[in-house]
Design an enzyme around this catalytic site. Sequence first.
Site, PDB file in Angstrom:
ATOM      1  N   ASP A 157       0.820  -1.204   0.000  1.00  0.00           N
ATOM      2  CA  ASP A 157       0.000   0.000   0.000  1.00  0.00           C
ATOM      3  C   ASP A 157       0.863   1.268   0.000  1.00  0.00           C
ATOM      4  O   ASP A 157       2.021   1.255   0.420  1.00  0.00           O
ATOM      5  CB  ASP A 157      -0.912   0.020   1.230  1.00  0.00           C
ATOM      6  CG  ASP A 157      -1.883  -1.136   1.252  1.00  0.00           C
ATOM      7  OD1 ASP A 157      -2.198  -1.662   0.167  1.00  0.00           O
ATOM      8  OD2 ASP A 157      -2.311  -1.529   2.355  1.00  0.00           O
ATOM      9  N   MET A 158       0.257   2.364  -0.420  1.00  0.00           N
ATOM     10  CA  MET A 158       0.948   3.644  -0.504  1.00  0.00           C
ATOM     11  C   MET A 158       1.610   4.026   0.823  1.00  0.00           C
ATOM     12  O   MET A 158       2.748   4.495   0.856  1.00  0.00           O
ATOM     13  CB  MET A 158      -0.034   4.748  -0.932  1.00  0.00           C
ATOM     14  CG  MET A 158       0.587   6.125  -1.041  1.00  0.00           C
ATOM     15  SD  MET A 158      -0.557   7.400  -1.625  1.00  0.00           S
ATOM     16  CE  MET A 158      -1.633   7.564  -0.196  1.00  0.00           C
TER      17      MET A 158
END
Length: 305
Positions: free
Chosen positions: A137-138
């Site tokens: 994820d970011m």
Amino acid sequence: MEEPNLTATQSGERIDRFLSIYLEDLSRSYIQKLLKEGAVMVNGNAVKSSYKINAGDEILVHIPDPEPMDILPEDIPLDILYEDGDILVINKPKGMVVHPSPGHYSHTLVNAVLYHCGGRLSGINGVLRPGIVHRIDMDTTGSLLICKNDRAHQILADELKAHNITRRYHAVVHGNLKEDTGTVNAPIGRHPVDRKKMSTKAPNGRAAVTHYRVLERFGNYTYIECELETGRTHQIRVHMASIGHPILGDAVYGPAKCPFKLEGQTLHAKILGIVHPTTRKYMEFDAPLPEYFETLLKRLRSMSA
């Protein structure tokens, strides 16, 4: 043109909802568009979004090729843990998107890797995800594997599918876990209401297993290591929240307000272990904890002293 071919296993569910679960990379609005255009066939006939599936239905989805898009190399500094002619292992920083997507066509890890490698990356995942074997994820930091050629990519993708790649994450969760070790074995699928979230309560969820062990206890918080047996979207975040211990800083699956300034979940992909696609020797990479994570641990230790 991609043509996923599915077989319905239950009756009574709307086909648009069924497809949004099984075709996770497609948005619900795009699935509706395909249905309106007659691109979804059930038993050889085009159907509308209101069609309710029956067990045994043969469903064919015609997905048109994406329009070509120029993904440009960008001179963005990379924290490289390892590199050779086949692979590249990056320590991804917080806030960096892994690959281009709607709203994120630049300043991604792919843009940076394209520049670093001079465009020499595997093409198995297409123009938007060159070299990308797996994603994080970011706001998750840590080890990420990149492949420079199709041969290495195919070998390592098969290893990932067979659960032969070691992936151990460090995280801080809310609450005090009762046991020192444990396993969460709960299927994960798209949330039935909030399509941006995943859930262990989703119909037709896919098998997901996370093993965890306690590293340190801080009273209201626990520092843990999680090892992935599978690799579903948001797996650790969803699994820990499902047992009442969401990851600190995760506003999606945990409390909306965080007592610390974290800018997203405290989740770090620390250990990545693979069998090298050419040498066939086991290699393990350890991404150091980011500064914000170390600072948080020091603060938690001082608070619980």
